[in-house]
Design a protein around this motif. Structure first.
Motif, short mmCIF file in Angstrom:
data_model
loop_
_atom_site.label_atom_id
_atom_site.label_comp_id
_atom_site.label_asym_id
_atom_site.label_seq_id
_atom_site.Cartn_x
_atom_site.Cartn_y
_atom_site.Cartn_z
N UNK A 167 0.76 -1.26 0.00
CA UNK A 167 0.20 0.05 0.11
C UNK A 167 0.94 1.20 -0.02
N UNK A 168 1.88 1.25 0.94
CA UNK A 168 3.05 2.55 0.70
C UNK A 168 3.41 2.48 -0.55
N UNK A 169 3.95 1.48 -1.30
CA UNK A 169 4.54 1.56 -2.60
C UNK A 169 3.44 2.33 -3.41
N UNK A 170 2.20 1.82 -3.41
CA UNK A 170 1.21 2.15 -4.38
C UNK A 170 0.95 3.61 -4.04
N UNK A 171 1.08 4.06 -2.78
CA UNK A 171 0.67 5.44 -2.45
C UNK A 171 1.56 6.40 -3.18
N UNK A 172 2.91 5.82 -2.99
CA UNK A 172 4.29 6.51 -3.50
C UNK A 172 4.46 6.50 -5.12
N UNK A 173 3.78 5.75 -5.79
CA UNK A 173 3.98 5.15 -7.12
C UNK A 173 5.12 4.89 -7.13
N UNK A 174 5.80 3.90 -6.46
CA UNK A 174 7.11 3.20 -6.45
C UNK A 174 6.85 1.72 -6.66
N UNK A 175 7.62 1.21 -7.87
CA UNK A 175 7.37 -0.07 -8.03
C UNK A 175 8.15 -1.09 -6.95
N UNK A 176 7.57 -1.97 -6.41
CA UNK A 176 7.98 -2.70 -5.50
C UNK A 176 8.13 -4.02 -5.82
N UNK A 177 9.31 -4.95 -5.64
CA UNK A 177 9.41 -6.29 -5.80
C UNK A 177 9.90 -7.06 -4.53
#
Length: 570
Positions: A272-282
């Motif tokens: 959810x944090x990555x989505x908020x920040x528009x950050x691709x997370x793997x």
């Protein structure tokens, strides 16, 4: 401590006078006295490394700095605002940090090891690396490394006075404020890396992520999160979800981020944090997944099963950094195994060193197992590593082996719970001491902590000793005492399997009974122990070997290494 502080005051007054004289001369010439990172500020002559460290230590207890910390805990967003202000006062701009090509890493357990793997891999490719970590073990300059080595004393001293001077001369215009200890060192690290023109900087978060002072970084090249657990609950929160929210605060828009496998509750928060920040997370794969097509298994320079997830994260971080640097071909980037199989990459993993974490030192008949585990999860990993490694050493021993635990824990950590995990290791002795390297009057500035009183430290040791006896079900209602002649017994003497000493050196000397030549140095003197305590050491004298696990605190491990690894103190 008083010797050290008086030295600071004497030198400090001369330092202040030089600043005033220098400023006066500059103003006569019609010049500004502000310096920027692109120019080398004047170095104050006559200032030595110990002067710099003693002055740095005043930032641990600086009243305005402590008030600053207390105020900002209830308004954590102010921490980053204050950090930007201090950075500018030091002559740096946040934009300049973009040039450091940063790899930013957080986590509860393993973030330092991940950084060490990553730095070593990229150094093996020929890059000039900067590496900022905390805490230090023996000397504070360990926190700031160039090409894997702590910066030298001369370099530390030179850059310290440059940054300290700029902050000191501007403090009157800012309510007398100076940055607290960790904040100052973070600014110093950025200054050093810019001055030394590193190709990249691996930056380890101090505590948390969102409001950590390292998070003024705007545009890292890649971010990583190592294993999450419960720690620093007063600052980060008391649930894994709250902690994951804090850790995910280092995510930046468009910047790739990687995490090791986490508990599902934590993973939901991170996504959810990555989505908020528009950050691709793997999520990183298991290390075994890289090895399917390799001719032989990857070898790690750091011991312990838990290091495998740290190594996997490091592979992703370094590979992504190299992609951005355009040193990994597009086709090759789709085949991470090709990168992993590269001899420079595999040798980077194998050559990584990170003292104080699953470290073994053999000094003749005495073998030391050092691990700075200080959370429940890290202690579980430590126990697993110690039982396996110690068993291997015992199979090769020429006779009976005595096992000794040397333990201390600090802060809000649940030391009783950690000690319970250690009971199955079947120690013959459990020894407790504070994180005081030795009882001497000379200044050992690198390992001084002014934020905790000696009385509190010793009380904590006695509490730890009682917890151990409780776990061992000894059923003796009497407590331990400080085992030194002519000292006030805090509580009556008790059985020999648990002992409390006033410093690390006295504990180590009693444990080893003259069988470690490094500790037998006549220069290393401690107050004599009581005769009754000497007689209790018979098993240590009769054993073929002594195995000592030192754990519970990185500061304890660092204090031990100061005595056991003489090169680390030079």
């Amino acid at each position: 401590i008083m010797v050290c502080m008086s030295r600071v005051w004497q030198r400090g007054s001369r330092f202040a006078a030089r600043l005033r004289n220098r400023d006066w001369a500059f103003r006569l010439a019609g010049l500004s006295v502000r310096y920027y990172s692109t120019k080398t500020a004047p170095q104050i002559p006559g200032m030595e490394y110990q002067d710099a460290v003693c002055t740095l230590n005043t930032l641990q207890t600086n009243a305005s700095a402590l008030e600053q910390v207390r105020r900002e805990r209830s308004h954590p967003q102010q921490q980053l605002h204050a950090m930007r202000g201090f950075l500018e006062r030091a002559g740096l701009k946040v934009e300049e940090l973009d040039h450091l090509n940063i790899i930013h890493v957080t986590g509860t357990k393993g973030k330092g090891s991940t950084c060490a793997f990553t730095e070593q891999i990229l150094r093996s490719y020929g890059f000039r690396t900067g590496f900022y970590s905390s805490p230090h073990l023996v000397q504070v300059r360990e926190r700031i490394r160039i090409n894997g080595r702590p910066i030298g004393k001369e370099l530390f001293t030179k850059y310290f006075w440059q940054v300290y001077g700029r902050l000191d001369e501007s403090k009157d215009a800012h309510g007398g404020t100076m940055p607290a200890y960790f904040r100052f060192l973070t600014i110093l690290a950025f200054h050093v890396f810019l001055q030394e023109k590193v190709d990249l900087a691996v930056i380890e978060v101090g505590i948390g992520g969102a409001f950590d002072c390292t998070n003024i970084i705007r545009r890292p090249w890649v971010c990583g999160i190592s294993s999450l657990g419960i720690d620093h609950t007063q600052i980060l929160g008391d649930t894994i979800e709250k902690i994951a929210w804090q850790k995910g605060g280092i995510f930046k828009p468009g910047v790739p981020a990687f995490t090791v496998k986490q508990p599902e509750d934590a993973m939901v928060v991170l996504r959810n944090r990555a989505k908020e920040m528009k950050c691709p997370l793997w999520t990183c794969p298991d290390l075994e997944d890289y090895q399917a097509d390799l001719p032989e298994p990857l070898r790690l320079g750091l011991a312990g099963q838990h290091q495998r997830s740290n190594a996997s994260l490091a592979l992703q971080l370094s590979h992504t950094w190299l992609q951005k640097r355009c040193l990994v071909l597009k086709k090759e980037s789709e085949l991470l195994n090709v990168f992993v199989s590269c001899c420079r990459c595999s040798s980077g993993l194998a050559d990584t060193e990170w003292p104080g974490r699953n470290q073994t030192l053999k000094h003749g008949a005495v073998t030391y197992f050092l691990d700075g585990a200080h959370t429940m999860r890290s202690m579980q990993a430590c126990v697993h590593w110690f039982r396996d490694t110690a068993a291997q050493h015992e199979r090769n021993a020429s006779g009976p082996v005595v096992r000794v635990l040397l333990f201390n824990a600090t802060g809000e950590r649940d030391s009783a719970a950690m000690l319970k995990l250690l009971v199955p290791c079947h120690f013959d002795f459990a020894v407790f001491c504070p994180n005081i390297t030795e009882v001497i009057t000379s200044c050992n500035a690198d390992q001084q902590n002014f934020n905790v009183s000696v009385e509190n430290m010793l009380t904590r040791c006695l509490d730890n000793e009682r917890s151990w006896r409780l776990h061992k079900s000894l059923g003796d209602p009497r407590g331990a005492q400080l085992l030194i002649e002519d000292t006030l017994s805090l509580v009556p003497e008790r059985k020999a399997d648990t002992l409390v000493f006033p410093c690390i050196l006295s504990a180590l000397q009693w444990i080893t009974q003259g069988r470690d030549s490094v500790l037998a140095d006549p220069a290393k003197t401690v107050p004599p122990v009581k005769p009754s305590v000497k007689t209790k050491a018979a098993p240590l004298c009769d054993a073929a070997e002594i195995h000592v696990l030192i754990t519970g605190s990185l500061h304890l491990v660092g204090g031990a290494l100061k005595h056991l690894d003489t090169a680390s103190s030079k």
